[in-house]
Design an enzyme around this catalytic site. Structure first.
Site, PDB file in Angstrom:
ATOM      1  N   HIS A 221       0.933  -1.234   0.061  1.00  6.34           N
ATOM      2  CA  HIS A 221       0.104   0.048  -0.114  1.00  6.34           C
ATOM      3  C   HIS A 221       0.927   1.271   0.064  1.00  6.34           C
ATOM      4  O   HIS A 221       1.686   1.358   0.826  1.00  6.34           O
ATOM      5  CB  HIS A 221      -0.875  -0.038   1.258  1.00  6.34           C
ATOM      6  CG  HIS A 221      -1.964   1.156   1.158  1.00  6.34           C
ATOM      7  ND1 HIS A 221      -3.413   1.065   0.601  1.00  6.34           N
ATOM      8  CD2 HIS A 221      -1.466   2.428   1.696  1.00  6.34           C
ATOM      9  CE1 HIS A 221      -3.650   2.469   0.967  1.00  6.34           C
ATOM     10  NE2 HIS A 221      -2.788   3.061   1.299  1.00  6.34           N
ATOM     11  N   CYS A 222       0.691   1.904  -0.886  1.00  6.07           N
ATOM     12  CA  CYS A 222       1.652   3.193  -0.941  1.00  6.07           C
ATOM     13  C   CYS A 222       1.122   4.279  -0.825  1.00  6.07           C
ATOM     14  O   CYS A 222       0.059   4.849  -1.412  1.00  6.07           O
ATOM     15  CB  CYS A 222       2.168   3.438  -2.518  1.00  6.07           C
ATOM     16  SG  CYS A 222       3.233   4.562  -2.971  1.00  6.07           S
ATOM     17  N   PRO A 223       1.417   5.178   0.327  1.00  7.87           N
ATOM     18  CA  PRO A 223       0.659   6.282   0.735  1.00  7.87           C
ATOM     19  C   PRO A 223       1.036   7.465  -0.311  1.00  7.87           C
ATOM     20  O   PRO A 223       0.140   8.406  -0.208  1.00  7.87           O
ATOM     21  CB  PRO A 223       1.199   6.636   2.211  1.00  7.87           C
ATOM     22  CG  PRO A 223       2.461   5.825   2.295  1.00  7.87           C
ATOM     23  CD  PRO A 223       2.253   4.678   1.346  1.00  7.87           C
TER      24      PRO A 223
END
Lengths: 145, 369
Positions: free
Chosen positions: B168-170
């Site tokens: 999950h890439c913020p």
């Protein structure tokens, strides 16, 4: 869902006896394939051969959609060069095959499964996880139509 | 057969999807809930490129080539397109099992596990699959109520199972999975290229500007001088080059040694003693002539021995002499015990006093000097 909408309406009038879920077959990796094992619940309703034929055709169609080859590479590179804006006007190869699969399932339902009180649900509506087969109660007439 | 009559507002499926995603543009855009860092990413990229186009490109387009801003613009648009594609697309979310499917799976699990005596914990829900002659364990997801396909994983931030889950890439405000991994990779790649592009042309711009104003040239010139241990003056006069062919005698003949001497050599102290204390009436003071006459007056032998005696130390018998002499040397600092080097050299400096030296050469008295 739109194609089977009217069919679904008719089916809802008949009572649903059970549902069978044909699971994914991962023996060849993550490619989309379904198990051809014949579920016991369908023994009274349909031939084993017929069922396996249906599932095998579906598997072949999905394999065609996910095939890595010249066409898919060309499509990918062309799309990359246009920053994927080309997909605003063009349909991907996968989407074209999915349409084909939808038509095939509709055809199978009309010809083979509906007369036997069964309904195949397109796997795309279940996230390509399962092939859902709805078993309707067997009326005296033999079909819910 | 009648189709279902729709209500006034068409409800689309995205409105009923479980999970913690936010949807925009009537379901066309799908993102994670926390989008703050994504806005930061967008701001940084757009801001940096705006500055580049505003301040550097006019100069570069005129002085180098108009292709530079063109290429930069194409690269920038590609980066933004890839960012949007990564952030706004469905990463490959698996829809949750409908109730019948969930029940079916549960029954299968129970059948597989056999009878579990009450009170005992049921075994973990694992399904073994053989993939290319290797056993892979498929885990059951309690939230989505499915056996996860291989390489799928449940993202707790988005509360979804995602196929071929990467992370999950913020920064992009979304999961990276099967469907958007290639766009994510192209985004990072093109962003790196854009960064290098802007950085390279920043340097070029700076160099060109400084060459124009001669700044870099000056530094280069002095580096050259240091390496040869020459001064600008010598260079202008051509002392060590040219017709004479005289070698520079100060050069160590070694580039490193020359540089080391100039840059890392010993720090010479100042010989000016700018902060030393000033004494009035001395040559070092403002009226040297007055000091001279004053001192010459006091140069009578009378004063000399008292001074020398004073050097010895303050003795009582010397004191009266000292007191008399102090009237003569009133302008001078009165601290007989302290040897005042400022005082003593000045009388000695006076030329017409050679006989004084003789008197001073009284044995034993000179030691004090």
């Amino acid at each position: 869902m739109a194609e089977t909408h009217s069919l679904q309406d008719i089916r809802q009038q008949a009572a649903i006896a059970a549902k069978v879920f044909i699971q994914r077959d991962y023996t060849n990796g993550t490619v989309c394939q379904f198990q051809t094992k014949f579920p016991s619940e369908l023994e009274t309703r349909i031939d084993k051969q017929q069922f396996e034929e249906t599932v095998r055709t579906l598997n072949n169609l999905y394999a065609e959609a996910e095939k890595l080859g010249g066409q898919s590479y060309l499509e990918g590179c062309l799309a990359c060069l246009t920053a994927y804006t080309i997909f605003l006007c063009m349909e991907t190869h996968y989407e074209k095959v999915l349409k084909k699969i939808g038509k095939y399932i509709q055809e199978q339902n009309d010809k083979i499964y509906a007369p036997r009180g069964l309904l195949l649900t397109d796997p795309i509506e279940r996230g390509l996880r399962v092939v859902e087969i709805t078993i309707f109660e067997d009326r005296s007439t033999g079909s819910g139509r | 057969m009648s189709t279902v009559m729709v209500a006034k507002k068409v409800k689309r499926k995205w409105e009923n999807l479980p999970g913690k995603n936010t949807f925009c543009c009537d379901g066309r855009v799908m993102m994670a809930r926390q989008k703050g860092v994504f806005y930061l990413t967008l701001f940084l990229i757009v801001g940096t490129c705006a500055l580049f186009f505003a301040f550097e490109c006019p100069y570069l387009a005129v002085n180098l080539s108009p292709a530079i801003p063109a290429v930069g613009a194409v690269l920038f648009l590609f980066v933004v397109a890839m960012l949007f594609r990564t952030s706004f697309s469905d990463p490959g979310v698996l829809p949750r099992a409908l109730p019948e499917e969930a029940t079916f799976i549960e029954m299968e699990i129970e059948a597989a596990n056999g009878n579990v005596p009450p009170g005992q914990r049921p075994p973990p829900r694992i399904r073994n699959v053989q993939i290319n002659n290797q056993i892979v364990k498929l885990k059951y997801c309690y939230t989505c109520k499915i056996f996860r396909p291989p390489r799928a994983s449940h993202c707790s931030i988005c509360d979804n199972c995602v196929e071929r889950f990467d992370h999950h890439c913020p920064w992009v405000g979304n999961c990276v999975g099967k469907r958007n991994y290639r766009y994510f990779y192209l985004f990072t790649l093109s962003l790196s290229l854009l960064t290098i592009f802007i950085f390279a042309f920043d340097i070029v711009h700076m160099v060109m500007r400084s060459v124009d104003s001669g700044f870099v040239g000056l530094t280069g010139f002095h580096t050259y001088l240091i390496s040869l241990n020459q001064t600008t003056n010598e260079d202008i006069k051509g002392s060590w080059s040219g017709k004479n062919r005289v070698q520079n005698p100060y050069s160590h003949r070694n580039f490193m040694k020359n540089c080391c001497e100039v840059l890392c050599g010993p720090v010479h102290p100042s010989v000016l003693d700018r902060r030393g204390l000033m004494l009035e009436g001395l040559p070092g003071s403002t009226n040297p002539t007055a000091a001279l006459t004053h001192v010459s007056k006091s140069k009578n032998p009378e004063a000399q021995p008292t001074k020398t005696k004073a050097e010895h130390g303050p003795d009582d018998d010397v004191k009266p002499d000292v007191s008399t002499s102090t009237t003569d040397i009133s302008g001078l600092e009165k601290s007989p015990s302290s040897s005042e080097p400022e005082m003593l050299p000045s009388p000695q400096d006076l030329p017409p006093e050679p006989p004084r030296d003789n008197t001073d050469c009284a044995p034993g008295k000179e030691d004090t000097y």
